[in-house]
Design a protein around this motif. Sequence first.
Motif: not given
Lengths: 484, 434
Positions: A150, A154, A259, A286-289, A291
């Motif tokens: 993650f 970024k 998370d 959670k959704k954002d992770l 992938r």
Amino acid sequence: MRYHQAIHDVPLIFEGCNEAVPQDIESELDGLLPRNLQRARLDLPDLPEREVVKHFVNLSQMNFGVDNGMYPLGSCTMKYNPKICDDISSLETVANMHPLQDASTMQGALALMFELEGMLCEIGGVDAVTLQPAAGAHGEFTGMHIVRAFHESKGEERHEVVLPDTAHGTNPASAAMVGYDVLDLPSKDGCVDLEALNAAVSDDTAAFMLTNPNTLGLFEKEVREIAGVVHDAGALLYYDGANLNAIMGKTSPGKMDFDIVHFNPHKTFATPHGGGGPGAGPVGVKKDLERFLPVPRIVRNEERFELDYDRPDSIGKVKVFYGNFAVLVRAYVYIKMHGGKGLERVSELAVLNSNYLKQGLTEMFDMPYGDLRKHEFVLSGKKLKERGLRTMDFAKRLLDYGFHAPTVYFPLIVEEALMIEPTETETKDTLDAFIEACGRILSESPDIVRSAPHNTARRRIDEVRAARDMILSWRSYREKTQSI
Amino acid sequence: MLSKLGLASIEDLFDDVPKDVRTKGLHLPDGVDEIRLSRGLQELLRPNRPASDWLSFLGAGVYYHHIPAAVKTIISRSEFSTSYTPYQSEISQGMLQALFEYQSFMVELTGMDIVNSSMYDSSTALGEAVLMSHRMSGGSIFLSSRAVSPEKLSVAQLYAKGADVTVDTVDYDRESGLIDINDLESKVTDDVTGFYFETPNLFGVLESEWKTVREILGDKAVVIGVNPLALAVMMPPGEMGADIVVGDAQPLGVSMSLGGPSIGLFGCRAEHLRKMPGRIVGMTEDVERTRSFCMTLQTREQHIRRSRATSNICTNEALLAVAVAAHMGLLGRTGLRKTALENLTNMKELAAGIDSLDAFSAPVFDSPHFNEFVIRSPVGIDRLNEHLMTKKIHGVLAIDRWFPELKDCALVTTTEMHTPEDHRRLIDAMGAIR
Ligand SMILES: Cc1ncc(COP(=O)(O)O)c(C=O)c1O
């Protein structure tokens, strides 16, 4: 109840009768395997089935499991395991499945896993689950890799994972294995010290790891504030699911703003612990992770289930194939058996039993921190010292009464800690008997307690000697005894 | 019970959970009784085609072997199956002795000094071996033979990442399927931590150049991957110069269960003991001087050493270690060697049968094999498999998806479970393909 464990003299299986070795296969072997690849000797016993079964059954009688009695080992959730779970997981349609079969020939397995992922999402309050990790610690390892992926996505490099000093040993070990420096945060009144946390996190913090209720059995009431501090620093919040048994249906890690979450099916969902394993360690995010989850993902295409490896952001694989399927089947059966309301009831009873037991023991022990506990609680045995005893002596004496010992000397912040988790499957009578046994032990002569256990297959075992002698196999035993 | 606690309702027990994080129960269906559960599960799992139903020639790390009925009897003893890790040794002698026997059986098979009481599986055992090699000899590159399952390598890569180690591969010889020694030699630089190879490797081929490998690696770690069943007849890795041995003990008494749980075998030489991951059981005495067992050398482990532990492993595969010990006891020296011999024999026979078909060749590699081998098919493996599946035979493992140079090649595995008629069914089905 006085307990008396069986005491058998069971020689090592290598010491059993070794009749003349029947004809060997060497001549046949020569045509199949070049001589230079063959082994010269193999010293193994040749025993009839009857002898082998006798050997292991007699050994089993010198072992104590949940089926023998109460096993209040804190943090380990040693509940009774319904036998139907074992039955289903040994069906041929489970046991004889090869992982590399075509997906069209494993539709039943994929359907089960897909549905289990969904049920775990609901229980954990998360959006996606992978079933791949093999145990809780392996889930932490997976979760920390997701944290790393993650931040890397970024373009950030963060070096530190923060965790409270009450954390289980696997938490710091897992973070370190993923390459993180670990920062221990001292607790305040047994819970996270929000101010200290605020001071500790920075733009170098990758994640904060926490279990709630924590290892003292206290609910971290400021969990939302904790989440705020962690998220404001750009870090992720990781939930160690070992203590999920206390809160099902009442709250969820997702609701508390975690998370990443791991589950311990061999605790919460009743897979028997097998003397140390196997377990499983599903991880939810959670959704954002999503992938970043390991490949393959199980996906549904209309009525067909498929394995999807095409996930460019995935951390890769944490173990080959899809997870400890036979364990996951047990968890599935357990969840189905209880249903939503049943699971909530499990948590209610686990917390009730814990508080009832704690109440019964308050007079006898120091009870640091707070009043209401969740599914487990921690006592301090420091008063025992006045009588020249230690917590370990008390724990060993409990064995004589047919109770497995609680977890001892953990969490580290409680002096002479005794960590007790009765679970929901013990009756009030059993809890009363446990309280009574504790009372009796405290009134016994210190000599009896110090020399416990008396009724088990062995008396107090010399662990220091084991580390010094280092006899770690039959071969090293022979070498060491012959050289004396 | 509630009144004893001075509480009015169960809900009072959750007073410490703040309102804003409370949920309203679980949105899951109601529970079902055992009758319905059992029926429902059998129904749900019915579309599965286990190897006991369709004929299977799949292997590549997970194998369909015979498991004597008594293994299940033994590991179903609930004194074993419902116990926790044996921290309280006095009341856990049964499990501890059984684990000590597992370690002993594996020490004998592998020829290593020490074997721990289990890792999760061979892929995580390899990952841990990479980290242990790094602790032993530093370096930033870990080399692995390419003739290893790419899935396993990707697990090793993930483990390696935490120690800033990268995994690089060493090619195999196209004729023999063995390690390309020249390639190895050119890649062993000062920065190398260690080298991993398997025997049998992914192609089923048995390596013979271990002396050369040992010389090239010098004081860097040599990690060898094994199939413990093959070791009943094969030169043990302890005599091949291995520092660390890894593998799956699944072929010795553990069902396949879609690949998990398996049991990771992990062994090493005595001088590396303190760098080893995992639990270890040792022999000692109690106060009455009776032989006893307990877990030992725990100062390496997470519950004591925390972030500086040799591994994070806690829950392992203990019950399966008991299964392996029971299985080895039941087969004994004679049974194990006979089973290994049957695997060797079946491999020869099936390869010859497939090779006798005009369009197929088998084995592709010209080296000794154990129980699996690579074949080359005249048609794409997808088409071959589609055809096999119409005959209720599971497809064979297409390896050209991982090794483009092995176009139309697949891995075929046979064990003592396969009869001559089973072989005939596969050969006939292959022969019928156009
Ligand atoms: C609080 C806590 N966290 C993590 C773990 C690790 O889980 P596992 O043993 O499944 O690896 C445990 C179990 O021992 C635990 O009690």
